[in-house]
Design a protein around this motif. Sequence first.
Motif, short mmCIF file in Angstrom:
data_model
loop_
_atom_site.label_atom_id
_atom_site.label_comp_id
_atom_site.label_asym_id
_atom_site.label_seq_id
_atom_site.Cartn_x
_atom_site.Cartn_y
_atom_site.Cartn_z
N ALA A 100 0.89 -1.01 -0.16
CA ALA A 100 -0.10 0.00 0.00
C ALA A 100 0.86 1.28 0.02
O ALA A 100 0.75 2.22 -0.70
CB ALA A 100 -0.88 0.01 1.23
N ASP A 101 2.06 1.22 0.77
CA ASP A 101 3.04 2.40 0.87
C ASP A 101 3.62 2.36 -0.56
O ASP A 101 3.70 3.54 -1.16
CB ASP A 101 4.00 2.21 2.04
CG ASP A 101 3.45 2.55 3.33
OD1 ASP A 101 2.42 2.86 3.25
OD2 ASP A 101 3.68 2.07 4.26
N GLU A 102 3.89 1.39 -1.40
CA GLU A 102 4.64 1.49 -2.55
C GLU A 102 3.51 2.19 -3.73
O GLU A 102 4.00 2.94 -4.37
CB GLU A 102 5.14 0.27 -3.14
CG GLU A 102 6.42 -0.32 -2.39
CD GLU A 102 6.73 -1.54 -2.72
OE1 GLU A 102 6.24 -2.12 -3.34
OE2 GLU A 102 7.57 -1.99 -2.14
N ASP A 103 2.33 1.66 -3.42
CA ASP A 103 1.30 2.20 -4.27
C ASP A 103 1.00 3.74 -4.11
O ASP A 103 0.70 4.48 -5.17
CB ASP A 103 -0.05 1.24 -4.25
CG ASP A 103 -0.04 -0.22 -4.65
OD1 ASP A 103 0.95 -0.22 -5.40
OD2 ASP A 103 -0.77 -0.75 -4.44
N ASP A 104 0.98 4.38 -3.06
CA ASP A 104 1.06 5.67 -2.82
C ASP A 104 1.82 6.51 -3.36
O ASP A 104 1.70 7.57 -3.74
CB ASP A 104 0.92 5.60 -1.15
CG ASP A 104 -0.37 5.36 -0.46
OD1 ASP A 104 -1.25 4.93 -1.23
OD2 ASP A 104 -0.32 5.08 0.67
N GLU A 105 3.06 5.86 -3.56
CA GLU A 105 4.31 6.81 -4.29
C GLU A 105 4.11 6.82 -5.52
O GLU A 105 3.84 7.39 -6.40
CB GLU A 105 5.65 6.08 -3.67
CG GLU A 105 5.82 6.32 -2.23
CD GLU A 105 7.27 5.37 -1.98
OE1 GLU A 105 7.95 4.78 -2.89
OE2 GLU A 105 7.60 5.31 -1.06
#
Length: 105
Positions: A100-105
């Motif tokens: 989810a954190d990677e997708d937010d970037e």
Amino acid sequence: MIIKTDSNSNGTFYWDNVEKRTRFVRKGETPEFEFVENPESMLHVETPEKQTIETTETKKQTDDIQLLTVKQLREVVKDKGLDVPANADKKTLIDAIVQADEDDE
């Protein structure tokens, strides 16, 4: 960048600004690397690729998340609004958070 920093009767010392370590070459031997004797600055000019930086940050984040308990991980998942099964194990929770954190970037 490798910089010549000091020499004595035993040899010469060099500072490797990329590997962040001192290299020593004995008197009479030739260094197996290129170096600068009088640099304008000792700051590292070359920058690593962005992918390397992201990989390092992701690894650190994963290491930090590993310290959380399953209960704490479930709270993070809930706060982020992620769709994760109620009986998910620790690895599944961590993977979901990191993704989810990677997708937010």
